[in-house]
Scaffold this active site. Structure first.
Site, PDB file in Angstrom:
ATOM      1  N   CYS A 113       2.455  -8.262  -7.794  1.00  0.00           N
ATOM      2  CA  CYS A 113       3.903  -8.493  -7.901  1.00  0.00           C
ATOM      3  C   CYS A 113       4.188  -9.916  -8.380  1.00  0.00           C
ATOM      4  CB  CYS A 113       4.615  -8.202  -6.578  1.00  0.00           C
ATOM      5  SG  CYS A 113       4.035  -9.179  -5.187  1.00  0.00           S
ATOM      6  N   GLN A 125       0.976  -9.529   3.287  1.00  0.00           N
ATOM      7  CA  GLN A 125      -0.290 -10.164   3.665  1.00  0.00           C
ATOM      8  C   GLN A 125      -0.222 -10.805   5.038  1.00  0.00           C
ATOM      9  OE1 GLN A 125      -2.105 -12.516   0.570  1.00  0.00           O
ATOM     10  NE2 GLN A 125      -3.290 -13.715   2.024  1.00  0.00           N
ATOM     11  N   CYS A 162       1.831  -3.854  -1.762  1.00  0.00           N
ATOM     12  CA  CYS A 162       2.938  -4.674  -1.292  1.00  0.00           C
ATOM     13  C   CYS A 162       4.124  -3.774  -0.982  1.00  0.00           C
ATOM     14  CB  CYS A 162       3.288  -5.672  -2.389  1.00  0.00           C
ATOM     15  SG  CYS A 162       4.896  -6.443  -2.214  1.00  0.00           S
ATOM     16  N   GLU A 163       4.707  -3.932   0.190  1.00  0.00           N
ATOM     17  CA  GLU A 163       5.828  -3.063   0.566  1.00  0.00           C
ATOM     18  C   GLU A 163       7.110  -3.398  -0.195  1.00  0.00           C
ATOM     19  OE1 GLU A 163       7.831  -5.061   4.517  1.00  0.00           O
ATOM     20  OE2 GLU A 163       6.157  -3.700   4.820  1.00  0.00           O
ATOM     21  N   HIS A 164       7.162  -4.533  -0.848  1.00  0.00           N
ATOM     22  CA  HIS A 164       8.380  -4.913  -1.560  1.00  0.00           C
ATOM     23  C   HIS A 164       8.487  -4.273  -2.940  1.00  0.00           C
ATOM     24  CE1 HIS A 164       8.015  -8.684   1.109  1.00  0.00           C
ATOM     25  NE2 HIS A 164       8.762  -7.789   1.706  1.00  0.00           N
ATOM     26  N   HIS A 165       7.349  -4.142  -3.643  1.00  0.00           N
ATOM     27  CA  HIS A 165       7.366  -3.583  -4.993  1.00  0.00           C
ATOM     28  C   HIS A 165       6.409  -2.405  -5.151  1.00  0.00           C
ATOM     29  CE1 HIS A 165       8.581  -7.859  -5.435  1.00  0.00           C
ATOM     30  NE2 HIS A 165       9.533  -7.308  -6.155  1.00  0.00           N
ATOM     31  N   HIS A 171      -1.797 -11.058  -5.797  1.00  0.00           N
ATOM     32  CA  HIS A 171      -0.694 -10.111  -5.705  1.00  0.00           C
ATOM     33  C   HIS A 171      -0.194  -9.750  -7.099  1.00  0.00           C
ATOM     34  CE1 HIS A 171       0.155 -10.527  -1.285  1.00  0.00           C
ATOM     35  NE2 HIS A 171      -0.686 -11.531  -1.490  1.00  0.00           N
TER      36      HIS A 171
END
Length: 194
Positions: free
Chosen positions: A157, A127, A86-89, A155
């Site tokens: 996250c 995703q 995941c690019e956020h976390h 996920h």
């Protein structure tokens, strides 16, 4: 600003190792501790593997095995396992992709479809974008009568931090062409459920 295109693989590895060593120190760890001495190297190698999709061209993978064929029915490759970050976390998300296309003069080798899933998954992702990229690559490269992609994933996250919902699964879909018809989409959904 660092220009990574001008760096050798060894320089990239060295820089990654130094950065991970600094992260461990900032977290309060002793990077000289026996269990952590090689951790910056191991993490740097792991991250290069987990993001190797940036160095691959998925359309070239398909073009390497394109064959002229008059087949015009649905081709499905389902239950394609994938792992992404995941690019956020920068935490993992993983699951299965189901991909279908209806050929229009050309087919591709069946193994190429899981390979393009892997190329896009081996990048920092969300995703929704992963689903669209797989569909767009097949549509743009093969020019089929239609493409449909369904991705189901868990996920980390959401499961190991934040809301902590361990059994949640996220489903995304994207389609083009012939799959705009409800009957064709339903056929695909029924076939991947079997």
């Amino acid at each position: 600003m660092i220009n990574i295109n001008e760096m050798t693989p060894e320089e990239k590895m060295d820089k990654l190792m130094k950065n991970y060593s600094e992260i461990l120190t900032l977290l309060g760890e002793d990077v000289e501790r026996e269990g952590l001495i090689k951790t910056p190297l191991r993490v740097a190698k792991a991250m290069q593997f987990l993001t190797k999709g940036y160095n691959e061209d998925p359309s070239e993978i398909i073009k390497a095995a394109m064959f002229r064929e008059d087949y015009r029915q649905m081709v499905i490759v389902k239950d394609i396992d994938f792992y992404s970050l995941c690019e956020h976390h920068m935490l993992p998300f993983f699951g299965k992709a189901h991909v279908a296309y209806i050929p229009n003069k050309y087919i591709t080798g069946l193994s190429k479809i899981p390979r393009i899933v892997d190329v896009f998954a081996r990048r920092l992702q969300v995703q929704e974008r992963l689903t669209m990229q797989i569909k767009n690559c097949l549509q743009d490269t093969l020019n089929p009568l239609g493409v449909m992609v369904v991705v189901e994933a868990q996920h980390m996250c959401m499961q190991m931090r934040g809301i902590e919902k361990q059994n949640s699964i996220t489903t995304t879909s994207d389609f083009s062409g012939a799959f705009s018809e409800l009957k064709t989409r339903e056929e695909f959904i029924n076939l991947i459920k079997k």
